[in-house]
Structure formats: C-alpha cells, structure tokens
Scaffold this motif. Structure first.
Motif, mmCIF file in Angstrom:
data_model
loop_
_atom_site.group_PDB
_atom_site.id
_atom_site.type_symbol
_atom_site.label_atom_id
_atom_site.label_comp_id
_atom_site.label_asym_id
_atom_site.label_seq_id
_atom_site.Cartn_x
_atom_site.Cartn_y
_atom_site.Cartn_z
ATOM 1 N N ILE A 360 0.836 -1.212 0.000
ATOM 2 C CA ILE A 360 0.000 0.000 0.000
ATOM 3 C C ILE A 360 0.871 1.263 0.000
ATOM 4 O O ILE A 360 0.363 2.365 0.117
ATOM 5 C CB ILE A 360 -0.997 0.027 1.178
ATOM 6 N N GLY A 361 2.178 1.074 -0.121
ATOM 7 C CA GLY A 361 3.078 2.229 -0.201
ATOM 8 C C GLY A 361 3.333 2.914 1.123
ATOM 9 O O GLY A 361 3.492 4.144 1.167
ATOM 10 N N MET A 362 3.386 2.141 2.221
ATOM 11 C CA MET A 362 3.667 2.759 3.520
ATOM 12 C C MET A 362 5.014 3.472 3.493
ATOM 13 O O MET A 362 5.955 3.057 2.813
ATOM 14 C CB MET A 362 3.617 1.710 4.638
ATOM 15 N N THR A 363 5.093 4.573 4.249
ATOM 16 C CA THR A 363 6.246 5.477 4.209
ATOM 17 C C THR A 363 6.984 5.482 5.548
ATOM 18 O O THR A 363 6.497 4.963 6.559
ATOM 19 C CB THR A 363 5.802 6.917 3.909
ATOM 20 N N ASN A 364 8.156 6.096 5.548
ATOM 21 C CA ASN A 364 8.858 6.330 6.802
ATOM 22 C C ASN A 364 7.996 7.165 7.745
ATOM 23 O O ASN A 364 7.198 7.994 7.295
ATOM 24 C CB ASN A 364 10.181 7.056 6.561
ATOM 25 N N ALA A 365 8.190 6.964 9.034
ATOM 26 C CA ALA A 365 7.418 7.686 10.050
ATOM 27 C C ALA A 365 8.145 8.969 10.444
ATOM 28 O O ALA A 365 9.370 9.044 10.370
ATOM 29 C CB ALA A 365 7.211 6.801 11.266
ATOM 30 N N PRO A 366 7.395 9.978 10.882
ATOM 31 C CA PRO A 366 8.022 11.244 11.285
ATOM 32 C C PRO A 366 8.545 11.197 12.719
ATOM 33 O O PRO A 366 8.124 11.957 13.592
ATOM 34 C CB PRO A 366 6.872 12.243 11.142
ATOM 35 N N PHE A 367 9.469 10.276 12.983
ATOM 36 C CA PHE A 367 10.069 10.195 14.320
ATOM 37 C C PHE A 367 10.854 11.474 14.600
ATOM 38 O O PHE A 367 11.626 11.928 13.769
ATOM 39 C CB PHE A 367 11.021 8.999 14.406
ATOM 40 N N GLU A 368 10.673 12.028 15.795
ATOM 41 C CA GLU A 368 11.369 13.258 16.144
ATOM 42 C C GLU A 368 12.393 13.055 17.261
ATOM 43 O O GLU A 368 13.521 13.504 17.158
ATOM 44 C CB GLU A 368 10.351 14.336 16.561
ATOM 45 N N SER A 403 16.739 4.425 10.350
ATOM 46 C CA SER A 403 16.334 3.463 11.385
ATOM 47 C C SER A 403 15.450 2.345 10.848
ATOM 48 O O SER A 403 14.558 2.569 10.023
ATOM 49 C CB SER A 403 15.591 4.172 12.517
ATOM 50 N N ARG A 404 15.670 1.134 11.374
ATOM 51 C CA ARG A 404 14.838 -0.020 11.039
ATOM 52 C C ARG A 404 13.401 0.164 11.535
ATOM 53 O O ARG A 404 12.487 -0.506 11.057
ATOM 54 C CB ARG A 404 15.422 -1.289 11.657
ATOM 55 N N ASP A 405 13.209 1.054 12.503
ATOM 56 C CA ASP A 405 11.866 1.245 13.060
ATOM 57 C C ASP A 405 10.858 1.750 12.037
ATOM 58 O O ASP A 405 9.652 1.575 12.215
ATOM 59 C CB ASP A 405 11.914 2.219 14.242
ATOM 60 N N HIS A 406 11.336 2.383 10.963
ATOM 61 C CA HIS A 406 10.409 2.868 9.941
ATOM 62 C C HIS A 406 9.583 1.732 9.343
ATOM 63 O O HIS A 406 8.433 1.930 8.939
ATOM 64 C CB HIS A 406 11.178 3.584 8.822
ATOM 65 N N SER A 407 10.174 0.549 9.276
ATOM 66 C CA SER A 407 9.453 -0.588 8.692
ATOM 67 C C SER A 407 8.626 -1.334 9.727
ATOM 68 O O SER A 407 7.915 -2.274 9.386
ATOM 69 C CB SER A 407 10.458 -1.563 8.055
ATOM 70 N N ARG A 408 8.706 -0.903 10.986
ATOM 71 C CA ARG A 408 8.079 -1.667 12.058
ATOM 72 C C ARG A 408 6.879 -0.970 12.687
ATOM 73 O O ARG A 408 6.305 -1.466 13.658
ATOM 74 C CB ARG A 408 9.132 -1.997 13.122
ATOM 75 N N THR A 409 6.511 0.200 12.155
ATOM 76 C CA THR A 409 5.302 0.843 12.646
ATOM 77 C C THR A 409 4.098 -0.032 12.278
ATOM 78 O O THR A 409 4.129 -0.758 11.287
ATOM 79 C CB THR A 409 5.126 2.247 12.041
ATOM 80 N N PRO A 410 3.026 0.009 13.087
ATOM 81 C CA PRO A 410 1.891 -0.892 12.850
ATOM 82 C C PRO A 410 1.284 -0.752 11.458
ATOM 83 O O PRO A 410 1.240 0.341 10.868
ATOM 84 C CB PRO A 410 0.898 -0.468 13.936
ATOM 85 N N MET A 411 0.833 -1.883 10.958
ATOM 86 C CA MET A 411 0.160 -1.954 9.656
ATOM 87 C C MET A 411 -1.062 -1.047 9.661
ATOM 88 O O MET A 411 -1.819 -0.996 10.634
ATOM 89 C CB MET A 411 -0.243 -3.409 9.386
ATOM 90 N N GLN A 412 -1.257 -0.351 8.541
ATOM 91 C CA GLN A 412 -2.332 0.641 8.444
ATOM 92 C C GLN A 412 -3.526 0.049 7.686
ATOM 93 O O GLN A 412 -3.567 0.040 6.461
ATOM 94 C CB GLN A 412 -1.779 1.912 7.787
ATOM 95 N N MET A 428 4.018 0.676 19.427
ATOM 96 C CA MET A 428 4.871 1.642 18.737
ATOM 97 C C MET A 428 3.967 2.638 18.023
ATOM 98 O O MET A 428 2.886 2.280 17.554
ATOM 99 C CB MET A 428 5.769 0.915 17.734
ATOM 100 N N GLY A 429 4.412 3.881 17.941
ATOM 101 C CA GLY A 429 3.588 4.913 17.337
ATOM 102 C C GLY A 429 3.216 4.617 15.894
ATOM 103 O O GLY A 429 4.037 4.135 15.114
ATOM 104 N N ILE A 430 1.959 4.911 15.554
ATOM 105 C CA ILE A 430 1.472 4.712 14.184
ATOM 106 C C ILE A 430 1.799 5.946 13.353
ATOM 107 O O ILE A 430 1.721 7.079 13.825
ATOM 108 C CB ILE A 430 -0.046 4.443 14.202
ATOM 109 N N ASN A 431 2.182 5.718 12.122
ATOM 110 C CA ASN A 431 2.439 6.833 11.216
ATOM 111 C C ASN A 431 1.145 7.634 11.041
ATOM 112 O O ASN A 431 0.111 7.072 10.677
ATOM 113 C CB ASN A 431 2.909 6.292 9.856
ATOM 114 N N PRO A 432 1.164 8.947 11.324
ATOM 115 C CA PRO A 432 -0.076 9.736 11.241
ATOM 116 C C PRO A 432 -0.724 9.770 9.864
ATOM 117 O O PRO A 432 -1.905 10.107 9.743
ATOM 118 C CB PRO A 432 0.353 11.132 11.693
ATOM 119 N N ASN A 433 0.021 9.376 8.810
ATOM 120 C CA ASN A 433 -0.608 9.385 7.486
ATOM 121 C C ASN A 433 -1.563 8.211 7.283
ATOM 122 O O ASN A 433 -2.147 8.060 6.211
ATOM 123 C CB ASN A 433 0.431 9.443 6.364
ATOM 124 N N TYR A 434 -1.771 7.386 8.327
ATOM 125 C CA TYR A 434 -2.728 6.279 8.226
ATOM 126 C C TYR A 434 -4.135 6.771 7.905
ATOM 127 O O TYR A 434 -4.964 6.017 7.394
ATOM 128 C CB TYR A 434 -2.755 5.467 9.531
#
Length: 545
Positions: A360-368, A403-412, A428-434
C-alpha cells in the motif's frame, strides 16, 4: 530449467508485532495474522513468512530466542500457531518461519548453563575468551562482553544479549538440527535462515583489544572460509530431506559465489537474500537512488544466477527504512514512485518478496525524539555516534533517515483509531498518514498502489515468461531509466521504469506491442513521465539495441 513451486510463488513477510492485534493489548499476534489470511489470499500471496514468534525477552524484537520450541506469550500459544498453519494450508498457501541459529538469547537455558561455570559441559556451546579480540559488533560497540561471574568474555556479533553459538562444536549443531527437524515434522513449509553467513568465525591473526579499541571485523565474521562444510551438513541433516523452501540471509556473499550457495546441484539453499547493493541503502540522507549502480548490481545477480540457481527479489524488509521514502519520493510522487519501484524489481527472474505495508506504499514515520525509536540497533547507534563526538541533531538526522523502526510501525488497515491495528494504544507509534494511507482506502480504488500490486501478481501467475524468462538489461540512453526484457518460449515482455522525478524522452513504444500494465493512465507517448512504469508484451523479434 526445473520448475518448482517456490519459484512460482509470491511471498509476503509478516512482522507479527506490527501486523494485527487480535486481543486488544496493543501488540500484534498470531491470531491477528490468522484473521487477515483472506486479505493475503485476495492479494495473491502463495507463501507467508512470519518473523520470529518464539519465546524471547525481546531485546532485538524476537531475534534473541530463549526457547526455539515455545511461542512468546505476547504472540499467543503453540495451539494458536498450529491453527494459523492449518488455516494457511486450508487456503492453499504455505507458511515459512524465521530460523535464527547463529545466536540465542542470553536467557536461553543453553547460555545460562554455559555461563554458570568454566567447567560446565555446555561451556563450549558459546565462544569464550580470557581477553576480547578487537572486533566491533554489527550493532555498534565491542563484540565481546565481560562475564563477571566466570571472568571471561563471550562473543556477540549483534546485541550483547545475543551470544553467538559455537558452530565448531558438533553437539551444538546436532541439537540445532534436532530442533529444525521438529519444526519440519510439525508441518511448516520452509525457513528464512537469519544471519547464516556469520556462523563461521576466523579467530586467527587477530589482535587483542588493546586499550579496548574495537574495529569493524567483517572479514572475520562473515562468509569465512570453511563455512561450506557446515552449511552442507546443515542441508544434509535437515533441508535436503524435504520439499521445503529455504532462503538464506547471506550478508557478504558475492554473485561469484552463488554456485555453492544456491545452485540446483550443489547449493545449500533454494535462494539467498544478497546484500551486494547494501551501499545503496546506507547513504545517510538520500535523494532517490543511484540507478546506474542499482542496474549494475541487480543485473549482475540476474545474469550470474540464471541457469544455475534462483534469486530472491526484494526491495523492503524489517531491517530497512521504507523504500518509497528512500529510493522514491513519498511526497509529490508517492503513488508513482511506490508503483515504479515495485514494477522495477517484481518482474525480474526470481521469487518476489513483499514486506507488510509495501503493497500500500507505507512510508517512513516522522520520528522526532530518540524515545520515539524502539530498535536496539538504533539506540546503540545513537550512543556509539555520541561517543565519537557527533552532535545530537546530526545523529537524529541520521536515525530519521536510516532506522529499522520505519518498517516496524503498525500496519495501516483503515482510518479508525489506531489504524485498525488494535483497539488499544499500540506498542509503537502509528504513522499519522494512516488517515489516508491505509488498506481500506485502496481496496476498491483501481488506481491504488494495492491494485497495482494485485495486477503485477496476476500477470506473474498467468504468464510463465515472468517466472522463468531470461533477463536482459536494456539501456535506453537515460541513466534513471531501468529497462529489461524477459524471454521464455514464444513470449517476450519489456519492462521499463523511470526512477527519477523528471520526465525522460526515450522512445518506449515498441511496434506491434501490447501494454499489459502501467502506472499512468492514457500516456502512450514516447516520453516516460516522472516515476512512470510500463510493462509490454512484445514480438519475439523486437530489438531494443
């Protein structure tokens, strides 16, 4: 070329902790996977690869195993796993699992016994020394940890909670083979074999860590001379007795060495994940991908393996940031670059692997902040860079990119609270673009990334040329254009992708051809638009020179 079920398969990788939560505790689990099998079947998946679900203290998210024959309570029970396997098979799919046999957890009973005293019978099941060698761990910092109780150092080429097994000890190997055969007898259909190129180490001509200065030690711990007899014994005692699928994670193996790894005559695995293009992943802050180098590396593997063995095709996994954010453009050309990169790799010769969310084209997360990251490797890297004098913000820029965590955010899954992954706050935080990027939003959209993946899978299942056809790289006069043909029997196809965010004029309308797939509508010009991908069926005599 021999026809095999695993050559014709499409594999989907599941990271259990982040795929689907069935019991509302914020953690993905085995029953969550079972609940989504109809989705995977509808996508066209043949084989599901489940990352480690074994009992583990989770220092490295399950790759530190404390019991190979028990399920981690967070994920469910062995009965849940048996039900998953039964339901996978009922849908005419197959199930493979991760096999982590380079190391265990430091909480595994074997290590607890080994570390209990210097004269314990299992002392030699792990690697102990009076003084550490000057090896740096893959996760950063020294690869040796001092044990206060027995006054020696043990080897860990990953986390210090992942002590390496001593593969020189035949008792260790025998016990591992027994465990592997136990899983095969239980009914699983194969293994992805983790870190297998690291099982042999070279302890010769290596300095002690004077002043505790540790240096990268790849040549001492990766694809070392003498590994092949070990792999041959592993094959003879386990894999070679069954019609199962095996794919080895083979860091350090070059295309020139594939005979002994994957050839149909002398290979120890059906295929391997190669990392010769690793430098293409490790550019710290990127703008697209080095397409000429990508063409060189992938074409080399296509040509070397053709007629000898088989390739494993992938552009994402649990150890890499999201490809649309690193090799593509996840802003202006999100859909186009996600589908172009998919088309680029999916139609090569080999078995394609899809990592969860890639479709579905999931993207990197905006980790700050640092505490937004969970991965032990990411945290180790932060403190390792800090010790070298690197400034905080520079390190954070590096982590946000790699970071490897970009691929480990929960499935949207949908746009409801927690993206339909869980009823509870996720681990783990969900990418807000879900809210707009999710399965439900794409399921009925014929122009979605998900629809494009379904079309690719359908073509591969219905035209043998996409499975068994020979690969030939075609240079189109633009370094950003990746084009190739596949030819098998009377069929020939032409795959062309523009992996840049600018248009390319390169004459891509072959005569008497049929467009089978494209990621732009109504573009039949000779110009490839930004991140455009096209797949043609062409006449056998079509010439692209």
């Amino acid at each position: 070329m021999n026809r095999k079920w695993w050559k014709e398969a499409v594999v989907y990788q599941v990271y259990p902790r982040s795929f689907m939560d069935s019991d509302g505790n914020g953690l993905g689990d085995i029953n969550g996977i079972t609940s989504k099998l109809d989705y995977l079947k509808g996508l066209g998946i043949d084989v599901i690869w489940v990352c480690p679900m074994y009992k583990s203290p989770n220092d490295d998210n399950g790759y530190d195993i404390s019991d190979y024959q028990e399920i981690l309570e967070d994920f469910g029970t062995m009965e849940d796993f048996d039900l998953l396997m039964e339901q996978v098979h009922a849908r005419d799919m197959k199930l493979i699992i991760d096999l982590v046999i380079n190391h265990t957890s430091d909480e595994h009973p074997w290590f607890l016994e080994s570390s209990s005293s210097r004269d314990h019978p299992k002392r030699d099941w792990y690697v102990w020394r009076d003084e550490p060698l000057n090896w740096e761990s893959i996760f950063g910092g020294p690869a040796w940890e001092y044990d206060e109780k027995t006054k020696q150092y043990f080897l860990h080429i990953f986390s210090k909670k992942q002590p390496d097994l001593n593969w020189e000890n035949p008792e260790v190997r025998k016990e591992l083979y027994k465990m592997i055969n136990w899983w095969i007898a239980r009914g699983i259909d194969g293994f992805r074999v983790d870190a297998i190129s690291h099982i042999k180490k070279d302890y010769t001509n290596t300095a002690d860590a004077e002043g505790h200065v540790f240096v990268p030690s790849w040549e001492k711990i990766m694809n070392v001379d003498g590994i092949q007899p070990m792999l041959q014994e592993l094959y003879d005692e386990t894999f070679g007795k069954h019609d199962i699928m095996t794919v080895g994670e083979a860091n350090g193996v070059s295309a020139d060495e594939i005979d002994e790894w994957v050839s149909e005559k002398t290979g120890k695995f059906n295929m391997i994940f190669q990392f010769e293009d690793i430098d293409l992943w490790n550019i710290e802050v990127r703008n697209g991908v080095n397409v000429p180098e990508l063409k060189h590396v992938l074409s080399k593997w296509q040509n070397k393996v053709n007629g000898v063995g088989w390739n494993a095709l992938f552009i994402e996994n649990h150890d890499r940031p999201r490809v649309v954010s690193t090799w593509g453009n996840d802003q202006q050309y999100w859909r186009e670059s996600a589908t172009a990169l998919a088309c680029m790799y999916f139609f090569m010769q080999g078995t394609p692997f899809i990592y969860q969310g890639q479709e579905i084209g999931m993207t990197n997360a905006p980790f700050e902040e640092l505490d937004h990251f969970d991965d032990v490797h990411t945290h180790n890297l932060y403190f390792h860079k800090k010790e070298t004098g690197m400034q905080h913000e520079a390190i954070m820029t590096l982590l946000r990119a790699t970071s490897r965590d970009h691929s480990r955010t929960p499935m949207q899954w949908d746009n409801t609270l927690h993206a339909g992954f869980s009823d509870a706050s996720p681990w783990m935080g969900i990418n807000p673009n879900y809210q707009w990027l999710n399965v439900k939003a794409q399921e009925n959209d014929p122009h979605s990334v998900l629809a494009f993946y379904k079309q690719m899978i359908w073509l591969r299942k219905n035209m043998d040329v996409f499975v068994y056809g020979e690969y030939k790289l075609i240079e189109m006069g633009h370094e950003a254009v990746f084009a190739y043909t596949r030819e098998y029997g009377d069929d020939k196809v032409f795959i062309v992708t523009n992996l840049a965010q600018h248009a390319c004029m390169c004459g891509v309308n072959p005569e008497n051809s049929t467009l089978l797939l494209g990621n732009y509508s109504n573009n039949d010009s000779a110009q490839l638009l930004p991140y455009e991908a096209r797949v043609y069926k062409v006449p056998k005599d079509a010439n692209f020179e």
